[in-house]
Design a protein around this motif. Structure first.
Motif, PDB file in Angstrom:
ATOM      1  N   GLU A  29       0.857  -1.354  -0.189  1.00 10.50           N
ATOM      2  CA  GLU A  29       0.183  -0.140  -0.031  1.00 10.50           C
ATOM      3  C   GLU A  29       0.905   1.085   0.098  1.00 10.50           C
ATOM      4  O   GLU A  29       0.636   2.268  -0.878  1.00 10.50           O
ATOM      5  CB  GLU A  29      -0.833   0.129   1.120  1.00 10.50           C
ATOM      6  N   VAL A  30       1.854   1.230   1.009  1.00  6.84           N
ATOM      7  CA  VAL A  30       2.687   2.470   0.857  1.00  6.84           C
ATOM      8  C   VAL A  30       3.638   2.454  -0.318  1.00  6.84           C
ATOM      9  O   VAL A  30       3.985   3.563  -0.982  1.00  6.84           O
ATOM     10  CB  VAL A  30       3.772   2.457   2.087  1.00  6.84           C
ATOM     11  N   ASN A  31       4.024   1.444  -0.926  1.00 11.26           N
ATOM     12  CA  ASN A  31       4.599   1.576  -2.024  1.00 11.26           C
ATOM     13  C   ASN A  31       3.852   2.217  -3.379  1.00 11.26           C
ATOM     14  O   ASN A  31       4.335   2.836  -4.115  1.00 11.26           O
ATOM     15  CB  ASN A  31       5.147  -0.092  -2.504  1.00 11.26           C
ATOM     16  N   ARG A  32       2.674   1.839  -3.476  1.00 10.89           N
ATOM     17  CA  ARG A  32       1.876   2.343  -4.374  1.00 10.89           C
ATOM     18  C   ARG A  32       1.705   3.764  -4.293  1.00 10.89           C
ATOM     19  O   ARG A  32       1.481   4.669  -5.165  1.00 10.89           O
ATOM     20  CB  ARG A  32       0.336   1.622  -4.617  1.00 10.89           C
ATOM     21  N   SER A  33       1.468   4.261  -2.942  1.00 14.30           N
ATOM     22  CA  SER A  33       1.374   5.704  -2.654  1.00 14.30           C
ATOM     23  C   SER A  33       2.437   6.580  -2.925  1.00 14.30           C
ATOM     24  O   SER A  33       2.420   7.392  -3.703  1.00 14.30           O
ATOM     25  CB  SER A  33       1.140   5.909  -1.128  1.00 14.30           C
ATOM     26  N   LEU A  34       3.783   5.832  -2.720  1.00 15.70           N
ATOM     27  CA  LEU A  34       5.015   6.708  -2.966  1.00 15.70           C
ATOM     28  C   LEU A  34       5.120   6.793  -4.355  1.00 15.70           C
ATOM     29  O   LEU A  34       5.850   7.794  -4.839  1.00 15.70           O
ATOM     30  CB  LEU A  34       6.058   6.011  -2.216  1.00 15.70           C
ATOM     31  N   TYR A  35       4.923   5.660  -5.135  1.00 14.66           N
ATOM     32  CA  TYR A  35       5.314   5.543  -6.728  1.00 14.66           C
ATOM     33  C   TYR A  35       4.304   6.747  -7.465  1.00 14.66           C
ATOM     34  O   TYR A  35       4.595   7.220  -8.260  1.00 14.66           O
ATOM     35  CB  TYR A  35       4.741   4.171  -7.227  1.00 14.66           C
ATOM     36  N   ARG A  36       3.110   6.692  -6.890  1.00 13.19           N
ATOM     37  CA  ARG A  36       2.058   7.977  -7.562  1.00 13.19           C
ATOM     38  C   ARG A  36       2.660   9.047  -7.304  1.00 13.19           C
ATOM     39  O   ARG A  36       2.463   9.959  -7.837  1.00 13.19           O
ATOM     40  CB  ARG A  36       0.758   7.545  -6.957  1.00 13.19           C
ATOM     41  N   ILE A  37       3.032   9.255  -5.993  1.00 13.45           N
ATOM     42  CA  ILE A  37       3.566  10.856  -5.686  1.00 13.45           C
ATOM     43  C   ILE A  37       4.940  11.080  -6.307  1.00 13.45           C
ATOM     44  O   ILE A  37       5.050  12.160  -6.668  1.00 13.45           O
ATOM     45  CB  ILE A  37       3.638  10.826  -4.182  1.00 13.45           C
ATOM     46  N   ALA A  38       5.954  10.058  -6.052  1.00 14.16           N
ATOM     47  CA  ALA A  38       7.150  10.702  -6.486  1.00 14.16           C
ATOM     48  C   ALA A  38       7.713  10.161  -7.799  1.00 14.16           C
ATOM     49  O   ALA A  38       8.574  10.565  -8.552  1.00 14.16           O
ATOM     50  CB  ALA A  38       8.340   9.977  -5.392  1.00 14.16           C
ATOM     51  N   ARG A  39       7.017   9.246  -8.354  1.00 10.69           N
ATOM     52  CA  ARG A  39       7.520   8.698  -9.655  1.00 10.69           C
ATOM     53  C   ARG A  39       8.901   8.334  -9.726  1.00 10.69           C
ATOM     54  O   ARG A  39       9.553   8.850 -10.879  1.00 10.69           O
ATOM     55  CB  ARG A  39       7.038   9.737 -10.673  1.00 10.69           C
ATOM     56  N   ARG A  40       9.475   7.794  -8.784  1.00 12.55           N
ATOM     57  CA  ARG A  40      11.013   7.195  -8.616  1.00 12.55           C
ATOM     58  C   ARG A  40      11.838   8.255  -8.649  1.00 12.55           C
ATOM     59  O   ARG A  40      12.946   8.002  -8.703  1.00 12.55           O
ATOM     60  CB  ARG A  40      11.351   6.505 -10.145  1.00 12.55           C
ATOM     61  N   ARG A  41      11.608   9.656  -8.501  1.00 14.59           N
ATOM     62  CA  ARG A  41      12.369  10.458  -8.156  1.00 14.59           C
ATOM     63  C   ARG A  41      12.937  10.517  -6.751  1.00 14.59           C
ATOM     64  O   ARG A  41      14.103  10.735  -6.418  1.00 14.59           O
ATOM     65  CB  ARG A  41      11.772  11.774  -8.246  1.00 14.59           C
ATOM     66  N   TYR A  42      12.045  10.002  -5.722  1.00 11.82           N
ATOM     67  CA  TYR A  42      12.474   9.367  -4.362  1.00 11.82           C
ATOM     68  C   TYR A  42      11.977   7.999  -3.963  1.00 11.82           C
ATOM     69  O   TYR A  42      10.864   7.838  -4.539  1.00 11.82           O
ATOM     70  CB  TYR A  42      11.937  10.533  -3.455  1.00 11.82           C
ATOM     71  N   MET A  43      12.395   7.283  -3.341  1.00  8.18           N
ATOM     72  CA  MET A  43      12.113   6.163  -3.050  1.00  8.18           C
ATOM     73  C   MET A  43      12.102   6.023  -1.402  1.00  8.18           C
ATOM     74  O   MET A  43      12.946   6.736  -0.696  1.00  8.18           O
ATOM     75  CB  MET A  43      12.729   4.969  -3.804  1.00  8.18           C
ATOM     76  N   MET A  44      11.982   4.649  -0.826  1.00  4.98           N
ATOM     77  CA  MET A  44      11.975   4.629   0.539  1.00  4.98           C
ATOM     78  C   MET A  44      12.381   3.209   0.744  1.00  4.98           C
ATOM     79  O   MET A  44      11.643   2.279   0.325  1.00  4.98           O
ATOM     80  CB  MET A  44      10.656   4.930   1.381  1.00  4.98           C
ATOM     81  N   THR A  45      13.232   2.848   1.942  1.00  2.00           N
ATOM     82  CA  THR A  45      13.531   1.622   2.278  1.00  2.00           C
ATOM     83  C   THR A  45      12.675   1.588   3.488  1.00  2.00           C
ATOM     84  O   THR A  45      12.339   2.577   4.297  1.00  2.00           O
ATOM     85  CB  THR A  45      15.107   1.483   2.799  1.00  2.00           C
ATOM     86  N   ALA A  46      12.145   0.411   3.914  1.00  2.00           N
ATOM     87  CA  ALA A  46      11.252   0.170   4.955  1.00  2.00           C
ATOM     88  C   ALA A  46      11.112  -1.072   5.518  1.00  2.00           C
ATOM     89  O   ALA A  46      11.440  -2.161   4.649  1.00  2.00           O
ATOM     90  CB  ALA A  46       9.700   0.567   4.584  1.00  2.00           C
ATOM     91  N   LEU A  47      10.574  -1.216   6.837  1.00  2.00           N
ATOM     92  CA  LEU A  47      10.431  -2.727   7.330  1.00  2.00           C
ATOM     93  C   LEU A  47       9.020  -2.471   8.289  1.00  2.00           C
ATOM     94  O   LEU A  47       9.084  -1.464   8.884  1.00  2.00           O
ATOM     95  CB  LEU A  47      11.699  -2.917   8.269  1.00  2.00           C
ATOM     96  N   ALA A  48       8.290  -3.279   7.703  1.00  2.00           N
ATOM     97  CA  ALA A  48       7.043  -3.480   8.730  1.00  2.00           C
ATOM     98  C   ALA A  48       6.880  -4.807   9.402  1.00  2.00           C
ATOM     99  O   ALA A  48       7.122  -5.788   8.699  1.00  2.00           O
ATOM    100  CB  ALA A  48       5.829  -3.323   7.699  1.00  2.00           C
TER     101      ALA A  48
END
Length: 486
Positions: free
Chosen positions: A328-347
Motif C-alpha cells: 500500500e505504501v509502495n503504491r502511494s509513494l510511486y504515485r507521488i514521487a514517480r521514482r524521483r524518491y524512494m523509501m527503504t522500509a520494514l513493517a
C-alpha cells in the motif's frame, strides 16, 4: 452513488482533482515569487495541503467504504481549506465547534495554547468558540494534556483522574492534545459533557488535532521565517513537520509489550520515519522507513507515508499483513514521487498472544532479534531477521515477501536505519555493523527503554567531534520478562 461504487479505488481523475488546491497555491507562489512573503506563504500552504491530501484524504476515499467515510474525508478537506484561508489561532475554535456539530455533538470548542513571552515567561491563552465558557485551567493541567499522544475522552477516564477532571472542568467530551514533535503546544476541547465519542468522531479528531497543530506552529514560525533565507525557512518547516509525526521518546506500554524509539536528525532535512500502532488482539504494528536523499521532499514524503500507514492500519486492524502494508505504501509513494524518491522500509507485527513476529522488508537494514537466554550465564542469541524486497516507490506493483519468527518473554526486536551504522568518524571509518552487534549483545539483559539511548550514546562517542551525515532512528520492541511485564 451505490456503496459499491463508493468503496472502489479512487480514479486517477478524482485523485488529480483533489490536488487542485496544491497546484493553485504553488502556481500563485510562482507568480508572486517564492522570495516574497505572500509567495512563500503560498508555498508552505500548498506543501501542507499536499501532505494532508496524499496522507489522509485520498487514502480514506480510496479504502473506506460508504458515505460516512466520504463525509469524513470532506470534513478533513473543509477544515484544512478553512485554516489555509484564515490567519491565526482565533479562527480555530469556531471551525472545531462546527466540526463537532457535524459529528453529532454540541457545537462548542475551546482552544488553549501555551505561549512564551519576550522575557521567557510562559503563559496560557484561551480561545473559545462563540458561547463557550472559559474556565480557570491550571497551566500544569494544560501541560499534561498537551503532552498526551492521543485524543482524550470520557470513555477511559477514571473518576478523579486528571483526564476526568479536565473534561469535567471544560464541560467537553474530548480533549485534543496539540503536539509539535516532542513539544506540547496546548490542547483543544470539543463537544459537550456526557456525550459519548463515536469511533468515527475519534478518527476525525485524531486527524484534526494534527492539522490544528500544523496551523498553530505555522503561526509561531511566521515571524521568524523571514529573518532567514526563504529556503532555510522551508527546510525548518519540513523538518518540524517530519518530527511532529514521529512518536515521542517515552517508552510506550501496549498489549503487554514495551515500544521505545528515538530519532536523531542530521544537520539537513532527511527522510527517516518510524510509526507504531496497537492493532488490538495483543498485536502491535511497528514501521521503520527511510526516504532516499536529503532536503524538503524526503521529509514531506515521509509525512505522507505516515498518513498512509495509519490509514491502512485503521482499515485493517488486527488483520493487518506487513507485506500488504508495504504494498500500500509502495503504491502511494510511486504515485507521488514517480521514482524521483524512494523509501527503504520494514513493517513488523509483533503478536504477543501468538508469540511471534511477522515482518516484511523493502531494502531496509535487517532488524535483530535479541534473546538473552534463561539466566545470566546463558549465551545471548543475536539473530538477524533476513528477508528482502524492492525499495518502496521503485515499481508500481511490487511483491514483498514476508517471514515470521517466534517471540518469547525477555526478547527484544531491534530496528534501525542505515544512518546508524554508516555514521563516520573520518572517511572510511564508520561505526559499522560489527560494533552494533557487540553493543546489542552487551545490552541483551538491560530493560528495553535503555537500549536505544545506550546505542545512540555509543555512536556519538565513536564519532567524537564529527557530525553524522544522515538521520539515525532506533526502535526497540520488548516483551518484558515476568516481573516487568506491562
Amino acid at each position: 452513488m451505490s456503496a459499491t461504487q463508493e468503496s472502489a479505488p479512487l480514479s486517477w481523475t478524482k485523485s488529480i482533482l483533489l490536488l487542485t488546491p496544491t497546484v493553485a497555491l504553488w502556481t500563485a507562489a510562482a507568480l508572486l515569487g517564492p522570495d516574497t512573503e505572500l509567495g512563500f506563504a503560498g508555498l508552505l500552504s500548498g506543501l501542507t495541503y499536499l501532505v494532508l491530501d496524499l496522507a489522509l484524504i485520498q487514502p480514506r476515499l480510496a479504502k473506506a467504504p460508504g458515505a460516512r467515510a466520504l463525509a469524513l474525508a470532506r470534513q478533513v478537506a473543509w477544515y484544512h481549506d478553512e485554516l489555509i484561508r484564515g490567519d491565526g489561532v482565533e479562527l480555530v475554535p469556531a471551525l472545531l465547534a462546527r466540526l463537532a456539530h457535524g459529528l453529532g455533538s454540541e457545537e462548542r470548542a475551546l482552544v488553549v495554547v501555551r505561549t512564551t513571552q519576550s522575557n521567557g515567561d510562559e503563559r496560557i491563552e484561551a480561545y473559545p468558540s462563540p458561547g463557550a465558557a472559559v474556565p480557570d485551567i491550571a497551566p500544569e493541567l494544560v501541560s499534561w494534556a498537551g503532552s498526551q499522544t492521543q485524543v482524550l475522552d470520557t470513555a477511559e477516564a477514571k473518576p478523579g483522574s486528571a483526564r476526568a477532571n479536565l473534561l469535567a472542568l471544560t464541560a467537553s467530551h474530548a480533549a485534543l492534545p496539540l503536539r509539535w514533535g516532542s513539544s506540547g503546544l496546548g490542547v483543544a476541547f470539543v463537544g459537550g459533557a456526557g456525550q459519548a465519542l463515536s469511533p468515527l468522531a475519534r478518527r476525525a479528531y485524531e486527524w484534526m488535532r494534527m492539522t490544528t497543530a500544523l496551523a498553530i506552529q505555522r503561526r509561531d514560525l511566521g515571524p521568524h521565517i523571514h529573518d532567514r533565507s526563504q529556503l532555510q525557512g522551508l527546510v525548518e518547516y519540513a523538518r518540524a513537520t517530519q518530527e511532529a509525526l514521529m512518536p515521542d521518546e517515552r517508552a510506550n506500554p501496549s498489549d503487554g509489550l514495551l515500544i521505545h524509539g528515538m530519532f536523531r536528525p542530521a544537520a539537513q532535512c532527511g527522510g527517516d520515519l518510524w510509526v507504531w500502532r496497537s492493532l488490538g488482539q495483543g498485536r502491535v504494528l511497528v514501521f521503520l522507513g527511510d526516504v532516499t536523499g536529503h532536503g524538503v521532499a524526503p521529509a514531506m514524503l515521509s509525512a505522507a507515508a505516515a498518513g498512509a500507514i495509519q490509514s491502512f492500519a485503521i482499515a485493517t486492524g488486527a488483520a493487518l499483513d506487513p507485506a500488504a502494508l508495504l504494498g500500500e505504501v509502495n503504491r502511494s509513494l510511486y504515485r507521488i514521487a514517480r521514482r524521483r524518491y524512494m523509501m527503504t522500509a520494514l513493517a513488523a507485527v509483533v503478536d504477543r498472544q501468538a508469540g511471534e513476529i511477522r515482518y516484511a522488508n523493502a531494502a531496509q537494514t535487517f532488524p535483530y532479534l535479541v534473546r538473552p537466554g534463561p539466566n545470566a550465564d546463558s549465551e545471548v542469541e543475536l539473530r538477524a531477521l533476513v528477508t528482502a524486497g524492492p525499495m518502496l516507490g521503485h515499481l508500481e506493483d511490487a511483491h514483498f515477501p514476508s517471514a515470521q519468527v517466534a517471540l518469547a518473554p525477555g526478547d527484544k526486536l531491534f530496528l534501525y536505519t542505515d544512518g546508524l551504522i554508516e555514521a563516520e568518524r573520518s572517511p572510511n571509518q564508520a561505526y559499522g555493523a560489527r560494533r552494533l552487534r557487540k553493543h546489542l549483545q552487551a545490552l541483551a539483559r538491560h530493560p528495553g527503554d535503555r537500549v536505544a539511548p545506550s546505542v545512540l550514546d555509543g555512536v556519538y562517542e565513536f564519532l567524537r567531534d564529527a557530525r553524522p551525515d544522515d538521520d539515525m532512528t532506533v526502535v526497540v520492541v520488548e516483551w518484558p520478562p515476568g516481573p516487568r511485564e506491562v
